[in-house]
Design a protein around this motif. Sequence first.
Motif, PDB file in Angstrom:
ATOM      1  N   THR A  44       0.834  -1.640   0.038  1.00  0.00           N
ATOM      2  CA  THR A  44      -0.081  -0.193   0.133  1.00  0.00           C
ATOM      3  C   THR A  44       1.144   0.924  -0.043  1.00  0.00           C
ATOM      4  N   TYR A  48      -1.666   5.584   1.882  1.00  0.00           N
ATOM      5  CA  TYR A  48      -3.268   4.906   2.242  1.00  0.00           C
ATOM      6  C   TYR A  48      -3.751   5.435   3.019  1.00  0.00           C
ATOM      7  N   SER A  56      -6.736   2.706  -6.432  1.00  0.00           N
ATOM      8  CA  SER A  56      -6.908   1.777  -7.532  1.00  0.00           C
ATOM      9  C   SER A  56      -5.628   0.340  -7.922  1.00  0.00           C
ATOM     10  N   VAL A  57      -6.218  -0.854  -8.219  1.00  0.00           N
ATOM     11  CA  VAL A  57      -5.114  -2.216  -7.660  1.00  0.00           C
ATOM     12  C   VAL A  57      -4.780  -2.772  -9.128  1.00  0.00           C
ATOM     13  N   ILE A  88      -2.220   0.241  -5.079  1.00  0.00           N
ATOM     14  CA  ILE A  88      -2.352  -0.823  -4.473  1.00  0.00           C
ATOM     15  C   ILE A  88      -1.617  -1.378  -5.131  1.00  0.00           C
ATOM     16  N   ASP A 124     -11.190  -6.787  -1.955  1.00  0.00           N
ATOM     17  CA  ASP A 124     -11.615  -5.249  -2.506  1.00  0.00           C
ATOM     18  C   ASP A 124     -12.510  -5.502  -0.850  1.00  0.00           C
ATOM     19  N   TYR A 127      -9.054  -3.538   2.108  1.00  0.00           N
ATOM     20  CA  TYR A 127      -8.609  -2.630   1.817  1.00  0.00           C
ATOM     21  C   TYR A 127      -9.059  -2.105   1.120  1.00  0.00           C
ATOM     22  N   THR A 129     -10.285  -0.061  -1.636  1.00  0.00           N
ATOM     23  CA  THR A 129      -9.981  -0.256  -3.620  1.00  0.00           C
ATOM     24  C   THR A 129     -11.143   0.537  -4.435  1.00  0.00           C
ATOM     25  N   LYS A 130     -10.730   0.686  -5.876  1.00  0.00           N
ATOM     26  CA  LYS A 130     -12.280   1.370  -6.492  1.00  0.00           C
ATOM     27  C   LYS A 130     -12.297  -0.609  -7.278  1.00  0.00           C
ATOM     28  N   SER A 131     -13.463  -0.813  -6.348  1.00  0.00           N
ATOM     29  CA  SER A 131     -13.853  -2.145  -6.895  1.00  0.00           C
ATOM     30  C   SER A 131     -14.410  -1.952  -8.880  1.00  0.00           C
ATOM     31  N   ARG A 136      -8.580  -1.722 -12.655  1.00  0.00           N
ATOM     32  CA  ARG A 136      -7.926  -2.598 -11.941  1.00  0.00           C
ATOM     33  C   ARG A 136      -7.533  -3.622 -12.963  1.00  0.00           C
TER      34      ARG A 136
END
Length: 280
Positions: A44, A48, A56-57, A88, A124, A127, A129-131, A136
């Motif tokens: 992270t 964070y 974004s992941v 992330i 998701d 953390y 996250t923007k899911s 992604r």
Amino acid sequence: MKIRITIGLIFFLSISTFSYASRIDTLVVHSSVMDKDIKNVVITPDSYSEKGKAFSVIYLLHGAGGDHKDWLKKAPEIKTYADFYDVIIVCPDGYKTSWYFDSPVDPTMQYETYISKELISAMDTSYNTKSNKENRAITGLSMGGHGALYLAFKHHDIWGVAGSMSGGVDIRPFPLRWEISKRLGTYAENPGNWESNTVMNLVHLLDGKNLKFLFDCGVDDFFYDANKGLHEKLVERNIPHDYIERPGGHTKAYWRNSIKYQMLFFNDFFKANTYETQID
């Protein structure tokens, strides 16, 4: 699903002087489909801790013989990239030679389901996250390069952008290597399993609109012909993609260079989608 957490480009000339304060966790996810706990490195960024912020992941898949710590060993600068791009980064343990399939012959090897469903859900949930697929990404090296495109081609409702570095994008020329036969059965007795689970034969799943992707390979790599072949097939079918070939072999030095460009590619995708969302 049980989840346990243990604490555990960029302007290329400036990246070496960028001071990172990213944090490394180990996320342990219980896979219901395989009934076992699986470790995943999660990096992270320093930001964070900011309240109410989502990220974004990027999922990084290791190659054959690796594990969840493999990327940190091969390219420790990914800790810097998490801070620099404010994302992330997740490095799953895909077993040494899972090839990220749902094996049709071994029920203990169901890594397509694990990565695309169980791990996504765990991330998701655990953390900020923007899911959504617009935030992604997935990429990997060697076996992981195959896995990243394999998963993204089959699940472009989950990943909006993907990459591959020195990926084994056509497994058929290697029937005796890297325990692929343990996942799919021997080619002689199970040719259908091999034909339906090689990235080269999944191009028909692409419509040219729902997935942006980049793949690269060194010209001295034993996977070079397969990557060039995939590029040519995509060109024939008019599927937009980015393809790079450069000097280099199947080496750590090549991947450390490659990941810089892929991170920039993903960042551009995330930023473009953020701008479009703001405009809408």
